[in-house]
Design a protein around this motif. Structure first.
Motif, PDB file in Angstrom:
ATOM      1  N   ASN A  35       0.714  -1.207  -0.107  1.00  0.00           N
ATOM      2  CA  ASN A  35      -0.050   0.049   0.209  1.00  0.00           C
ATOM      3  C   ASN A  35       0.773   1.218   0.223  1.00  0.00           C
ATOM      4  OD1 ASN A  35      -2.212  -1.638   0.028  1.00  0.00           O
ATOM      5  ND2 ASN A  35      -2.562  -1.367   2.408  1.00  0.00           N
ATOM      6  N   ILE A  36       2.141   1.232   0.622  1.00  0.00           N
ATOM      7  CA  ILE A  36       2.722   2.202   0.701  1.00  0.00           C
ATOM      8  C   ILE A  36       3.475   2.753  -0.666  1.00  0.00           C
ATOM      9  CG2 ILE A  36       5.016   3.146   1.603  1.00  0.00           C
ATOM     10  CD1 ILE A  36       4.417   1.783   4.207  1.00  0.00           C
ATOM     11  N   LEU A  37       4.073   1.427  -1.206  1.00  0.00           N
ATOM     12  CA  LEU A  37       4.682   1.518  -2.556  1.00  0.00           C
ATOM     13  C   LEU A  37       3.690   1.965  -3.560  1.00  0.00           C
ATOM     14  CD1 LEU A  37       6.722  -1.753  -2.434  1.00  0.00           C
ATOM     15  CD2 LEU A  37       7.431   0.848  -2.237  1.00  0.00           C
ATOM     16  N   THR A  38       2.176   1.609  -3.466  1.00  0.00           N
ATOM     17  CA  THR A  38       1.216   1.953  -4.447  1.00  0.00           C
ATOM     18  C   THR A  38       1.028   3.321  -4.246  1.00  0.00           C
ATOM     19  OG1 THR A  38       0.187  -0.007  -4.333  1.00  0.00           O
ATOM     20  CG2 THR A  38      -1.332   1.748  -5.010  1.00  0.00           C
ATOM     21  N   ASP A  39       0.765   3.967  -2.913  1.00  0.00           N
ATOM     22  CA  ASP A  39       0.786   5.474  -2.957  1.00  0.00           C
ATOM     23  C   ASP A  39       1.950   6.335  -3.390  1.00  0.00           C
ATOM     24  OD1 ASP A  39      -0.656   7.515  -1.661  1.00  0.00           O
ATOM     25  OD2 ASP A  39       0.774   7.326   0.086  1.00  0.00           O
ATOM     26  N   LEU A  40       3.151   5.715  -3.209  1.00  0.00           N
ATOM     27  CA  LEU A  40       4.276   6.419  -3.641  1.00  0.00           C
ATOM     28  C   LEU A  40       4.273   6.577  -5.223  1.00  0.00           C
ATOM     29  CD1 LEU A  40       7.093   5.261  -1.370  1.00  0.00           C
ATOM     30  CD2 LEU A  40       6.131   7.367  -1.251  1.00  0.00           C
ATOM     31  N   ARG A  51       1.580   8.867  -6.500  1.00  0.00           N
ATOM     32  CA  ARG A  51       1.820  10.338  -6.183  1.00  0.00           C
ATOM     33  C   ARG A  51       2.883  11.083  -7.051  1.00  0.00           C
ATOM     34  NH1 ARG A  51       3.933  10.639  -0.102  1.00  0.00           N
ATOM     35  NH2 ARG A  51       2.268   9.179   0.751  1.00  0.00           N
ATOM     36  N   GLU A  52       3.900  10.226  -7.614  1.00  0.00           N
ATOM     37  CA  GLU A  52       4.872  10.683  -8.628  1.00  0.00           C
ATOM     38  C   GLU A  52       4.190  10.764  -9.903  1.00  0.00           C
ATOM     39  OE1 GLU A  52       9.232   9.949  -7.152  1.00  0.00           O
ATOM     40  OE2 GLU A  52       8.123   7.748  -7.616  1.00  0.00           O
ATOM     41  N   GLU A  53       4.665  11.795 -10.695  1.00  0.00           N
ATOM     42  CA  GLU A  53       4.444  12.107 -12.033  1.00  0.00           C
ATOM     43  C   GLU A  53       5.121  11.200 -12.937  1.00  0.00           C
ATOM     44  OE1 GLU A  53       4.488  16.076 -13.466  1.00  0.00           O
ATOM     45  OE2 GLU A  53       3.189  16.860 -11.935  1.00  0.00           O
ATOM     46  N   GLN A  54       6.486  10.915 -12.648  1.00  0.00           N
ATOM     47  CA  GLN A  54       7.227   9.825 -13.215  1.00  0.00           C
ATOM     48  C   GLN A  54       7.937   9.095 -12.252  1.00  0.00           C
ATOM     49  OE1 GLN A  54       9.572  12.727 -15.621  1.00  0.00           O
ATOM     50  NE2 GLN A  54       8.346  12.013 -17.611  1.00  0.00           N
ATOM     51  N   PRO A  55       7.434   7.988 -11.864  1.00  0.00           N
ATOM     52  CA  PRO A  55       7.575   7.104 -10.638  1.00  0.00           C
ATOM     53  C   PRO A  55       9.194   6.663 -10.967  1.00  0.00           C
ATOM     54  CG  PRO A  55       5.706   6.582 -11.031  1.00  0.00           C
ATOM     55  CD  PRO A  55       6.058   7.602 -12.073  1.00  0.00           C
ATOM     56  N   THR A  56      10.067   6.730  -9.915  1.00  0.00           N
ATOM     57  CA  THR A  56      11.365   6.222 -10.166  1.00  0.00           C
ATOM     58  C   THR A  56      11.810   5.072  -9.508  1.00  0.00           C
ATOM     59  OG1 THR A  56      12.391   8.169  -8.718  1.00  0.00           O
ATOM     60  CG2 THR A  56      12.220   8.679 -10.990  1.00  0.00           C
ATOM     61  N   LEU A  57      10.808   4.315  -8.680  1.00  0.00           N
ATOM     62  CA  LEU A  57      11.001   3.298  -7.578  1.00  0.00           C
ATOM     63  C   LEU A  57      11.941   2.307  -8.369  1.00  0.00           C
ATOM     64  CD1 LEU A  57       8.502   5.118  -6.204  1.00  0.00           C
ATOM     65  CD2 LEU A  57       7.890   2.487  -5.315  1.00  0.00           C
ATOM     66  N   PRO A  67       1.013  -6.171  -6.979  1.00  0.00           N
ATOM     67  CA  PRO A  67       2.473  -6.029  -7.269  1.00  0.00           C
ATOM     68  C   PRO A  67       2.687  -5.837  -8.771  1.00  0.00           C
ATOM     69  CG  PRO A  67       2.006  -7.982  -5.951  1.00  0.00           C
ATOM     70  CD  PRO A  67       0.750  -7.505  -6.182  1.00  0.00           C
ATOM     71  N   GLU A  68       1.885  -6.240  -9.492  1.00  0.00           N
ATOM     72  CA  GLU A  68       1.957  -6.155 -10.916  1.00  0.00           C
ATOM     73  C   GLU A  68       1.430  -4.386 -11.307  1.00  0.00           C
ATOM     74  OE1 GLU A  68       3.316  -7.678 -13.412  1.00  0.00           O
ATOM     75  OE2 GLU A  68       3.565  -9.690 -12.383  1.00  0.00           O
ATOM     76  N   LYS A  69       0.537  -4.086 -10.520  1.00  0.00           N
ATOM     77  CA  LYS A  69       0.038  -2.778 -10.910  1.00  0.00           C
ATOM     78  C   LYS A  69       1.195  -1.766 -10.505  1.00  0.00           C
ATOM     79  CE  LYS A  69      -4.803  -2.934 -10.427  1.00  0.00           C
ATOM     80  NZ  LYS A  69      -5.871  -2.325  -9.651  1.00  0.00           N
ATOM     81  N   ILE A  70       1.925  -2.176  -9.362  1.00  0.00           N
ATOM     82  CA  ILE A  70       3.069  -1.207  -9.054  1.00  0.00           C
ATOM     83  C   ILE A  70       4.101  -1.241 -10.116  1.00  0.00           C
ATOM     84  CG2 ILE A  70       5.028  -0.944  -7.262  1.00  0.00           C
ATOM     85  CD1 ILE A  70       3.108  -1.946  -5.133  1.00  0.00           C
ATOM     86  N   LEU A  71       4.477  -2.513 -10.604  1.00  0.00           N
ATOM     87  CA  LEU A  71       5.627  -2.673 -11.759  1.00  0.00           C
ATOM     88  C   LEU A  71       5.059  -1.674 -12.816  1.00  0.00           C
ATOM     89  CD1 LEU A  71       6.353  -6.347 -11.207  1.00  0.00           C
ATOM     90  CD2 LEU A  71       8.037  -4.250 -11.029  1.00  0.00           C
ATOM     91  N   ALA A  72       4.030  -1.935 -13.237  1.00  0.00           N
ATOM     92  CA  ALA A  72       3.236  -1.012 -14.340  1.00  0.00           C
ATOM     93  C   ALA A  72       3.713   0.276 -14.139  1.00  0.00           C
ATOM     94  CB  ALA A  72       2.186  -1.534 -14.634  1.00  0.00           C
ATOM     95  N   LEU A  73       3.323   0.885 -13.127  1.00  0.00           N
ATOM     96  CA  LEU A  73       3.447   2.317 -12.843  1.00  0.00           C
ATOM     97  C   LEU A  73       4.880   2.730 -12.841  1.00  0.00           C
ATOM     98  CD1 LEU A  73       0.692   2.881 -10.246  1.00  0.00           C
ATOM     99  CD2 LEU A  73       0.774   3.681 -12.428  1.00  0.00           C
TER     100      LEU A  73
END
Length: 266
Positions: free
Chosen positions: A219-224, A227-233, A258-264
């Protein structure tokens, strides 16, 4: 929705029947009838707690065009006898961005007897965007007697309100004996404020987490990422993809998160 249907729903709001009132409120929200806000405001004084709750929730969606009327009316519910009503009033004030409520919500964060209300207060202070609330949020974050969820929301809101100047202080907090969930939120907060190296620490926690804690970190990773216009996680945490895929295999109940986070992060 046509004008006649809207008028019928507004008439239902004026009825003395809670069932009709509740149905009408929900339909007005679904139809995005913003002009219904003044009518719904009246229902904040209903003797029925469920109607007060439903009306407060609705005004979080429909009250943005009548903020000067809706805001003070919602604030009258901050001392409602029902914790669900107080909690929903706090969240609705955040939804309509009613910043005059900040001081009152800070008070609830420290003094309300309900952990549910305090959690709503901690979360909403972050959305209202007033950095004056950081000191109060820190008190809740560091309060060892406070509910864990409240402390987590406090950490997240500190990130939303703070600047990189807070990084040394947050680093010191990480050295304290804190619940793992709160430490995870602090790592996310520090990452958001510029400590890019902390995302790798958060991913390392995820790699070793049980299912409940893994869901919290996801949930934390999804939130981050949202929030970011261009995520750099992915760039900041080279092990992110491996760990997320391992979590997806280990804990199927996490679904496709997990897949959604990777896609973002692509």
């Amino acid at each position: 929705m046509n004008k006649q249907s809207i008028e019928l729903l507004l008439d239902d709001c004026d009825s003395d029947e809670p069932t009709r009132q509740a149905g009408a409120i929900l339909d007005l929200v679904d139809a995005e009838v913003y002009e219904a806000a003044p009518k719904i405001v009246r229902l904040l004084k209903s003797p029925d707690a469920a109607i007060r709750f439903t009306a407060a929730e609705a005004l979080g969606y429909l009250g943005s065009e009548e903020v000067e009327t809706v805001g003070p009316a919602l604030m009258d519910l901050l001392d409602d006898e029902e914790e669900l009503v107080r909690s929903e009033a706090v969240e609705a004030l955040g939804d309509i961005d009613y910043t005059p409520a900040v001081e009152s919500i800070e008070y609830l964060l420290r003094k309300d007897p309900s952990a549910l209300v305090r959690a709503s207060a901690a979360e909403t202070l972050g959305y209202l965007g007033k950095s004056q609330a950081i000191n109060t949020l820190e008190l809740s974050l560091l309060d060892t007697n406070e509910d864990e969820a409240v402390r987590c929301y406090a950490a997240n809101s500190i990130a939303l309100l703070g600047t990189s100047q807070l990084l040394p202080k947050l680093e010191e907090y990480l050295k304290l004996e804190l619940p793992l969930s709160v430490k995870a939120e602090l790592l996310g907060a520090r990452y958001w404020l510029g400590a890019k190296e902390d995302i790798a620490k958060l991913v390392n926690l995820l790699d070793k987490a049980d299912e409940d804690f893994a869901q919290h970190i996801l949930n934390i990773l999804t939130d981050l990422t949202e929030r970011e216009e261009q995520p750099t996680l992915a760039k900041d945490a080279p092990d992110l993809e491996r760990v997320l895929r391992a979590i997806a295999n280990r804990f199927p109940f996490t679904g496709n998160q997990p897949e959604k986070i990777l896609a973002l992060t692509d």
